[in-house]
Motif scaffolding. Sequence first.
Motif, PDB file in Angstrom:
ATOM      1  N   MET A   1       0.700  -6.762  -2.951  1.00  0.00           N
ATOM      2  CA  MET A   1       1.297  -5.599  -2.299  1.00  0.00           C
ATOM      3  C   MET A   1       2.480  -5.097  -3.115  1.00  0.00           C
ATOM      4  N   LYS A   2       2.621  -3.787  -3.167  1.00  0.00           N
ATOM      5  CA  LYS A   2       3.751  -3.172  -3.828  1.00  0.00           C
ATOM      6  C   LYS A   2       4.536  -2.390  -2.778  1.00  0.00           C
ATOM      7  N   ALA A   3       5.770  -2.811  -2.509  1.00  0.00           N
ATOM      8  CA  ALA A   3       6.536  -2.256  -1.398  1.00  0.00           C
ATOM      9  C   ALA A   3       6.764  -0.763  -1.517  1.00  0.00           C
ATOM     10  N   ASP A   4       6.828  -0.267  -2.762  1.00  0.00           N
ATOM     11  CA  ASP A   4       7.035   1.164  -2.948  1.00  0.00           C
ATOM     12  C   ASP A   4       5.752   1.862  -3.401  1.00  0.00           C
ATOM     13  N   GLY A   5       4.611   1.216  -3.202  1.00  0.00           N
ATOM     14  CA  GLY A   5       3.327   1.785  -3.600  1.00  0.00           C
ATOM     15  C   GLY A   5       2.823   2.804  -2.598  1.00  0.00           C
ATOM     16  N   PRO A   6       1.684   3.422  -2.904  1.00  0.00           N
ATOM     17  CA  PRO A   6       1.112   4.420  -1.997  1.00  0.00           C
ATOM     18  C   PRO A   6       0.394   3.779  -0.818  1.00  0.00           C
ATOM     19  N   ILE A   7       0.085   4.598   0.162  1.00  0.00           N
ATOM     20  CA  ILE A   7      -0.825   4.218   1.238  1.00  0.00           C
ATOM     21  C   ILE A   7      -2.217   4.715   0.845  1.00  0.00           C
ATOM     22  N   LEU A   8      -3.176   3.795   0.735  1.00  0.00           N
ATOM     23  CA  LEU A   8      -4.556   4.153   0.395  1.00  0.00           C
ATOM     24  C   LEU A   8      -5.345   4.382   1.675  1.00  0.00           C
ATOM     25  N   VAL A   9      -6.159   5.438   1.688  1.00  0.00           N
ATOM     26  CA  VAL A   9      -7.005   5.708   2.850  1.00  0.00           C
ATOM     27  C   VAL A   9      -8.447   5.848   2.382  1.00  0.00           C
ATOM     28  N   GLY A  10      -9.325   5.026   2.935  1.00  0.00           N
ATOM     29  CA  GLY A  10     -10.749   5.154   2.652  1.00  0.00           C
ATOM     30  C   GLY A  10     -11.315   6.325   3.436  1.00  0.00           C
ATOM     31  N   VAL A  21      -6.871   9.284   8.315  1.00  0.00           N
ATOM     32  CA  VAL A  21      -6.024  10.057   7.407  1.00  0.00           C
ATOM     33  C   VAL A  21      -4.819  10.615   8.149  1.00  0.00           C
ATOM     34  N   SER A  22      -5.039  11.176   9.331  1.00  0.00           N
ATOM     35  CA  SER A  22      -3.930  11.726  10.123  1.00  0.00           C
ATOM     36  C   SER A  22      -2.893  10.653  10.420  1.00  0.00           C
ATOM     37  N   TRP A  23      -3.368   9.456  10.815  1.00  0.00           N
ATOM     38  CA  TRP A  23      -2.441   8.349  11.117  1.00  0.00           C
ATOM     39  C   TRP A  23      -1.678   7.954   9.858  1.00  0.00           C
ATOM     40  N   ALA A  24      -2.403   7.822   8.737  1.00  0.00           N
ATOM     41  CA  ALA A  24      -1.781   7.341   7.503  1.00  0.00           C
ATOM     42  C   ALA A  24      -0.739   8.317   6.982  1.00  0.00           C
ATOM     43  N   VAL A  25      -1.015   9.618   7.044  1.00  0.00           N
ATOM     44  CA  VAL A  25      -0.067  10.602   6.516  1.00  0.00           C
ATOM     45  C   VAL A  25       1.190  10.646   7.375  1.00  0.00           C
ATOM     46  N   ALA A  26       1.036  10.549   8.695  1.00  0.00           N
ATOM     47  CA  ALA A  26       2.214  10.497   9.564  1.00  0.00           C
ATOM     48  C   ALA A  26       3.046   9.256   9.270  1.00  0.00           C
ATOM     49  N   GLU A  27       2.372   8.139   9.021  1.00  0.00           N
ATOM     50  CA  GLU A  27       3.070   6.897   8.689  1.00  0.00           C
ATOM     51  C   GLU A  27       3.771   7.023   7.338  1.00  0.00           C
ATOM     52  N   ALA A  28       3.101   7.675   6.385  1.00  0.00           N
ATOM     53  CA  ALA A  28       3.681   7.863   5.056  1.00  0.00           C
ATOM     54  C   ALA A  28       4.959   8.695   5.116  1.00  0.00           C
ATOM     55  N   GLU A  29       4.989   9.677   5.987  1.00  0.00           N
ATOM     56  CA  GLU A  29       6.189  10.500   6.115  1.00  0.00           C
ATOM     57  C   GLU A  29       7.375   9.668   6.585  1.00  0.00           C
ATOM     58  N   LEU A  30       7.130   8.751   7.506  1.00  0.00           N
ATOM     59  CA  LEU A  30       8.194   7.869   7.985  1.00  0.00           C
ATOM     60  C   LEU A  30       8.664   6.907   6.892  1.00  0.00           C
ATOM     61  N   ARG A  31       7.735   6.452   6.068  1.00  0.00           N
ATOM     62  CA  ARG A  31       8.033   5.419   5.072  1.00  0.00           C
ATOM     63  C   ARG A  31       8.409   5.989   3.701  1.00  0.00           C
ATOM     64  N   GLY A  32       8.326   7.301   3.545  1.00  0.00           N
ATOM     65  CA  GLY A  32       8.608   7.900   2.253  1.00  0.00           C
ATOM     66  C   GLY A  32       7.594   7.513   1.199  1.00  0.00           C
ATOM     67  N   GLU A  34       3.691   7.940  -0.861  1.00  0.00           N
ATOM     68  CA  GLU A  34       2.572   8.800  -1.227  1.00  0.00           C
ATOM     69  C   GLU A  34       1.324   8.355  -0.461  1.00  0.00           C
ATOM     70  N   VAL A  35       0.346   9.260  -0.366  1.00  0.00           N
ATOM     71  CA  VAL A  35      -0.952   8.922   0.213  1.00  0.00           C
ATOM     72  C   VAL A  35      -2.037   9.214  -0.815  1.00  0.00           C
ATOM     73  N   HIS A  36      -2.932   8.250  -1.032  1.00  0.00           N
ATOM     74  CA  HIS A  36      -4.089   8.448  -1.899  1.00  0.00           C
ATOM     75  C   HIS A  36      -5.336   8.423  -1.025  1.00  0.00           C
ATOM     76  N   MET A  92      -0.207  -0.356   1.819  1.00  0.00           N
ATOM     77  CA  MET A  92      -1.193  -0.670   2.856  1.00  0.00           C
ATOM     78  C   MET A  92      -2.471   0.102   2.559  1.00  0.00           C
ATOM     79  N   VAL A  93      -3.575  -0.392   3.132  1.00  0.00           N
ATOM     80  CA  VAL A  93      -4.866   0.291   3.080  1.00  0.00           C
ATOM     81  C   VAL A  93      -5.237   0.659   4.509  1.00  0.00           C
ATOM     82  N   VAL A  94      -5.688   1.898   4.709  1.00  0.00           N
ATOM     83  CA  VAL A  94      -6.045   2.386   6.042  1.00  0.00           C
ATOM     84  C   VAL A  94      -7.496   2.857   6.027  1.00  0.00           C
ATOM     85  N   VAL A  95      -8.271   2.445   7.030  1.00  0.00           N
ATOM     86  CA  VAL A  95      -9.657   2.890   7.168  1.00  0.00           C
ATOM     87  C   VAL A  95      -9.926   3.225   8.627  1.00  0.00           C
TER      88      VAL A  95
END
Length: 271
Positions: A1-10, A21-32, A34-36, A92-95
């Motif tokens: 895990m990379k603490a400052d890495g992106p959030i990956l979404v399958g 995707v909607s959940w992950a992007v909202a979470e990414a905004e809180l955590r600062g 990127e989303v891939h 994190m990885v989100v699916v």
Amino acid sequence: MKADGPILVGVDGSEQSRTAVSWAVAEAELRGAEVHLVVVEDRPAHDEDRWHMVRELGDHVRLEHPLVEIHERIVRGHPAQRLVSRSAKARMVVVGARGRGAITAALLGSVSVHLAMHAQCPVVVVRDLPDPSGQVAAGVDGSPQSRAALGFAFEAAALHHTDLVAIHVRQERSPEHAAPQPPPGAEQDRADGLEVALAEWDERYPNVPVHRVVPHGRPVAELVAAARGARLLVVGHRGRGGFAAVQLGSVASGVLQHAPCPVAVVRDETQ
């Protein structure tokens, strides 16, 4: 895990992957973060349709969350293996809870379990968008292995300005499968271990209210019950005590299949 890495979404174009995707992007905004958005597609002839789908989805969530940096990717290979290979540099990885196409309808079989067992970062499986007023629930057992899961749960509760419910299940066994009685003091040792673990994170997150729940019953049923109305349920990989010895066997698999809220499976960082 990379603490400052992106959030990956399958992403596979299904409704539940869009929800993920909607959940992950909202979470990414809180955590600062990127989303891939990652599409796994082994048929080059389908690339044009896949690019259209993922870019349209990316454009849609950019309108809702303009501050989040979003990148689209198409990769070749097996969905779980490709996401696992990218997880070392992700936070994190989100699916979605179910899928189609490359991320198959059997997601809660081989793909999500493979991700949860082998990903080098937390894996979040999203069925529906959670109640925005819900608490964060965490299955804990007082073992050193549950420390990472508890830390993830405290962080989520702090980010969402909500309470944390710490659930320590004292497993109920049927008479025909009754286990030998634990040695004297074993339950107290577990309770002490739980309090030590909570105290550590209490100190780091003093503004997170914590509610301790110690039900007697079956772990899956108790955790699923706790997930009703929650915004997130967090369970660990390789726990003990109230959970089965093989954490990603019946317990996590059952929780992933039946919990109504997003479920985070957090790997023991020492494994």
